[in-house]
Design an enzyme around this catalytic site. Structure first.
Site, short mmCIF file in Angstrom:
data_model
loop_
_atom_site.label_atom_id
_atom_site.label_comp_id
_atom_site.label_asym_id
_atom_site.label_seq_id
_atom_site.Cartn_x
_atom_site.Cartn_y
_atom_site.Cartn_z
N ILE A 59 0.91 -1.15 0.00
CA ILE A 59 0.00 0.00 0.00
C ILE A 59 0.94 1.20 0.00
CG2 ILE A 59 -0.29 -0.25 2.53
CD1 ILE A 59 -2.93 1.30 2.27
N SER A 60 0.78 2.09 -0.97
CA SER A 60 1.69 3.23 -1.09
C SER A 60 1.59 4.15 0.12
CB SER A 60 1.37 4.03 -2.36
OG SER A 60 1.49 3.22 -3.50
N HIS A 65 -0.40 8.86 -2.31
CA HIS A 65 -1.82 8.80 -2.67
C HIS A 65 -2.40 10.21 -2.74
CE1 HIS A 65 -2.23 4.34 -1.32
NE2 HIS A 65 -2.17 4.42 -2.62
N GLU A 115 -6.50 -5.49 -10.79
CA GLU A 115 -5.36 -6.21 -10.21
C GLU A 115 -5.07 -7.43 -11.06
OE1 GLU A 115 -2.94 -6.88 -8.14
OE2 GLU A 115 -3.02 -4.90 -7.29
N HIS A 116 -3.78 -7.78 -11.19
CA HIS A 116 -3.50 -9.02 -11.93
C HIS A 116 -3.33 -10.21 -10.98
CE1 HIS A 116 1.19 -8.56 -11.97
NE2 HIS A 116 0.67 -8.23 -10.82
N ASP A 149 -4.81 -7.63 -16.71
CA ASP A 149 -3.50 -7.01 -16.91
C ASP A 149 -3.73 -5.52 -17.16
OD1 ASP A 149 -1.06 -6.05 -17.70
OD2 ASP A 149 -0.65 -7.67 -19.12
N THR A 231 4.01 -5.62 -13.98
CA THR A 231 4.63 -6.82 -14.58
C THR A 231 3.60 -7.77 -15.15
OG1 THR A 231 4.43 -8.01 -12.50
CG2 THR A 231 6.50 -6.80 -12.85
N1 SAH Z 1 -2.30 1.14 -5.27
C1 SAH Z 1 -2.27 0.00 -4.38
C2 SAH Z 1 -1.16 -1.01 -4.66
C3 SAH Z 1 0.19 -0.51 -5.09
S1 SAH Z 1 1.38 -1.81 -5.32
C4 SAH Z 1 -2.21 0.43 -2.94
O1 SAH Z 1 -1.69 1.52 -2.65
O2 SAH Z 1 -2.64 -0.34 -2.08
C5 SAH Z 1 1.20 -2.10 -7.05
C6 SAH Z 1 0.13 -3.08 -7.41
O3 SAH Z 1 0.15 -3.25 -8.82
C7 SAH Z 1 0.30 -4.47 -6.81
O4 SAH Z 1 -0.83 -4.79 -6.08
C8 SAH Z 1 0.50 -5.38 -8.02
O5 SAH Z 1 -0.09 -6.66 -7.85
C9 SAH Z 1 -0.20 -4.59 -9.12
N2 SAH Z 1 0.25 -4.90 -10.48
C10 SAH Z 1 1.51 -5.08 -10.93
N3 SAH Z 1 1.51 -5.35 -12.26
C11 SAH Z 1 0.21 -5.32 -12.67
C12 SAH Z 1 -0.44 -5.52 -13.92
N4 SAH Z 1 0.24 -5.81 -15.04
N5 SAH Z 1 -1.79 -5.42 -13.96
C13 SAH Z 1 -2.51 -5.13 -12.84
N6 SAH Z 1 -1.95 -4.94 -11.62
C14 SAH Z 1 -0.61 -5.03 -11.53
#
Ligand code: SAH
Length: 236
Positions: A59-60, A65, A115-116, A149, A231
């Site tokens: 979580i950032s 945010h 989310e992936h 994705d 990713t």
């Molecule tokens: N904004 C969120 C999470 C940030 S961490 C918060 O603050 O709680 C980044 C997130 O991106 C992770 O949960 C990771 O699973 C997701 N992520 C990474 N690559 C992705 C992709 N290709 N598609 C969707 N989500 C992805």
């Protein structure tokens, strides 16, 4: 400055972000005050720092945010020309930012978190169910969490793919401003996206990408950051 905003309670944290000018718009402040970060961060939720939420995700930090919401605000708030704002939150993780943005889009607005990793999609929704506001957002379809994705954006079944989102937030560092995301941005629309400058993850900057009413795109490099990468989904 960024790290000095930690507090003893949610109100304290948000007041400190305000005092340190990480939040400058009263509407943003009000939205953050409505969301208790303890429902989204697994430990020390009122620290102004990122926390692990598992699956190599975090979580950032609250100040990150805050700057994302401040930057996207004109495209998140409902207005005469944009009565039902549509917001895409890529890499929704804990669901915290998805919730804050849902507080701002109004009754007719929509926020979709993508989310992936399926357990993280589920975590976002589970966290949101902890509050009455969150449950109402899910039940009214103001908020949806989806698995996909994020580099390909998001289109609901049956929706047209063109110009779908007023605002796109990307919560993980991208190799590039993915063309499909740019295509799915409305004209006008705005994207907040961390981009990896060297392809190695050592240097990342936030880019604010604006598409104007005529479809002309302008990219502005804002500041250096450290995000987890966007990713391929891990193999299960
Ligand atoms: N904004 C969120 C999470 C940030 S961490 C918060 O603050 O709680 C980044 C997130 O991106 C992770 O949960 C990771 O699973 C997701 N992520 C990474 N690559 C992705 C992709 N290709 N598609 C969707 N989500 C992805």
């Amino acid at each position: 400055m960024a790290w000095r905003s930690s507090g003893a309670s949610n109100t304290d944290l948000i007041e400190n972000l305000w005092r340190n000018k990480m939040i400058t718009d009263p509407r943003v402040k009000a939205a953050f005050l409505k969301v208790d970060r303890a429902q989204y961060a697994p430990s020390n939720p009122y620290d102004d720092s990122p926390k692990s939420i598992g699956h190599s995700a975090t979580i950032s930090a609250p100040h990150m945010h805050a700057s994302a919401v401040e930057k996207l605000l004109p495209f998140i708030l409902p207005s005469e020309t944009r009565p039902s704002p549509r917001v895409l939150d890529i890499g929704s993780g804990s669901g915290y930012l998805t919730h804050v943005m849902a507080e701002l889009v109004g009754d007719k607005g929509v926020v979709v978190g993508v989310e992936h990793i399926t357990p993280l999609r589920d975590l976002g929704e589970k966290n949101m169910r902890k509050s009455a506001d969150g449950r109402q957002f899910l039940e009214s379809d103001r908020v949806k969490f989806r698995v996909g994705d994020g580099r390909k954006g998001w289109t609901e079944d049956g929706e047209e793919g063109e110009g779908l989102w007023d605002a796109i937030h990307v919560g993980a560092s991208a190799k590039e401003v993915h063309p499909e995301l740019l295509r799915q941005l409305r004209a006008p629309g705005r994207m907040f996206i961390p981009v990896d400058d060297d392809g190695e993850g050592w240097s990342q900057h936030i880019w604010c990408v604006d598409k104007d009413a005529e479809g002309k795109v302008e990219r502005n490099k804002l500041f250096g950051v450290r995000y987890v990468p966007l990713t391929d989904a891990p193999k299960v």
